[in-house]
Design a protein around this motif. Structure first.
Motif: not given
Length: 478
Positions: A7-18
């Motif tokens: 979940s942390n990796n998913t949130s991190l990747s979404s933050s980077i994408h945004e």
């Protein structure tokens, strides 16, 4: 534990994408801002240059105006001075003449001598001639036009022609204004005959003596015998069909030939007056109109091409199987910044050629070419004031043996009605005046004028009526 890491990796990747999306939008905004800034800079530079040009033009025009004003004031000062001096000298001459007429010497006076009297009179005449010559020279230096005046004979340009008899001269423009009332001075128009036809004649040729030639677009020809001296209506003498392949777009008759042009094939056909085919030849001049001009020499024609902006004069001879160009009028180049648009041509027995010009700058006008001079005659004065945009002039004709008259076929409301008007105009008057008008409710197919001064025209068949086409003949007595 593994679930929390995912979940942390998913949130991190979404933050980077945004964050990347925001950065991309920022870069796009920067590029757009730079483009707008460059456009503003360019527009500002152009505006400054335009303002600078306007300022320079204003200063130049102001200086020119001041120079012209100063020159005019100086000229007026010299003129007033010359007028005062001339008036003073003329007053002195008048007083001297009055004194000489009222003073009588006694007969025994030593001054009463014929020789001495002649000497005094010669001296007085010399003084008067000197003063008048001086005044005339002063008046020639300055030309003033009244506020209501107009420049006559304004040079508009030259048109070269090949014929040596028609010298290269300038087109001149006589004044022509609208007269509120038609002048009918010494012109009488009345109907002579009406003849029923079995064809819808598109062309009428009546300038050949004792004959009237009619032809439609399919090549049907009717020849009538007619002469004013016979005091009878035209009689049908011959009827036949020309050997044309396609529809006819131009037709005329000369002393020996019937001449037809097919625009689809660019073919010119020559027939006898009895309908026999003599010659078919390629004719690349694309004429919108063909007229006869063999009043003095047989089998000569003029053609008018709107697409090529040329008018040609040809000599026709079927034996040599070709046409020879005798003369031409070239309108491909503008004259005084006006590009002539020829749509019609007419000629008469005096070797005059008239071109109907419909250029967009001056509207309808007639270019009249003679042996001595070339004249421009405006034609808008025949149009009704309230129908200038909806009306048109379809045909302009010279009248044989009447160089001061022209015939104009005018359509007042081309979009709503088929009514035509025939206007007889006197171009020798200043301004030109309409002498008479004839109205034709059914519309006019074509018109011609005989050598005896008679109008011959055909009308279209009325819509939804079982009446045949007709040919009308009117007499013009001027």
């Amino acid at each position: 534990m593994a679930t929390s890491r995912r979940s942390n990796n998913t949130s991190l990747s979404s933050s980077i994408h945004e964050r990347r999306q925001v950065q991309a939008r920022i870069r796009a905004l920067q590029q757009r801002t730079n483009a707008v800034h460059e456009e503003l800079s360019r527009s500002s530079s152009v505006a400054k240059i335009a303002v600078h040009d306007v300022e320079r033009a204003y200063i130049r025009i102001t200086n020119e105006y001041r120079e012209q004003r100063d020159q005019l004031l100086q000229s007026l000062h010299h003129v007033n001075k010359n007028i005062k001096e001339s008036t003073h000298e003329l007053d002195g001459i008048r007083k001297s003449l009055c004194t000489a007429q009222s003073f009588h010497l006694p007969l025994n006076s030593p001054r009463y001598s014929n020789d001495y009297e002649v000497h005094e009179m010669n001296a007085m005449v010399n003084d008067i001639e000197r003063v008048l010559n001086k005044i005339s020279q002063q008046l020639k230096q300055f030309h003033f036009m009244p506020s209501h005046g107009h420049a006559m004979g304004k040079t508009l340009g030259t048109i070269r022609v090949k014929n040596t008899n028609r010298e290269e001269t300038a087109l001149t423009s006589p004044e022509s204004f609208i007269d509120q009332y038609y002048s009918r001075h010494n012109l009488y128009v009345y109907k002579l005959y009406t003849v029923d036809l079995d064809i819808s004649a598109k062309w009428v040729i009546s300038t050949i003596e004792q004959r009237i030639f009619l032809c439609d677009i399919e090549g049907e020809v009717r020849i009538f015998s007619y002469s004013r001296d016979l005091h009878r209506q035209p009689l049908l003498r011959e009827r036949f069909h020309l050997s044309n392949i396609r529809l006819i777009s131009s037709f005329t008759a000369t002393q020996n030939y019937l001449i037809a042009f097919e625009i689809d094939t660019q073919i010119l056909t020559l027939h006898t007056h009895h309908g026999a085919l003599l010659l078919r030849l390629y004719f690349p001049y694309d004429p919108i109109m063909i007229i006869r001009c063999d009043y003095h020499k047989k089998n000569q024609i003029w053609t008018c091409s709107r697409t090529k902006r040329h008018c040609y004069q040809f000599n026709i001879n079927h034996k040599i199987k070709q046409v020879n160009v005798l003369d031409q009028l070239d309108f491909t180049k503008p004259i005084s910044n006006i590009l002539i648009d020829p749509i019609g041509i007419s000629c008469d027995e005096q070797d005059r050629v008239a071109i109907h010009d419909v250029n967009t700058t001056t509207s309808d006008r007639l270019l009249l070419f003679t042996n001595n001079q070339n004249i421009i005659i405006p034609l808008d004065f025949v149009k009704h004031f309230d129908k200038l945009l909806s009306s048109r002039i379809e045909r302009v004709l010279l009248v044989p043996k009447q160089p001061n008259l022209i015939v104009i076929v005018y359509v007042p409301q081309s979009s709503t009605t088929n009514m035509h008007e025939i206007c007889i105009v006197d171009i020798s008057l200043q301004p030109a005046q309409i002498l008479h008008c004839l109205s034709e409710a059914n519309g006019i197919q074509n018109i011609d004028v005989t050598l005896s001064g008679e109008l011959v025209y055909t009308v279209t068949t009325p819509t939804n009526k079982r009446t045949p086409p007709k040919m009308h003949i009117y007499s013009l007595i001027y």
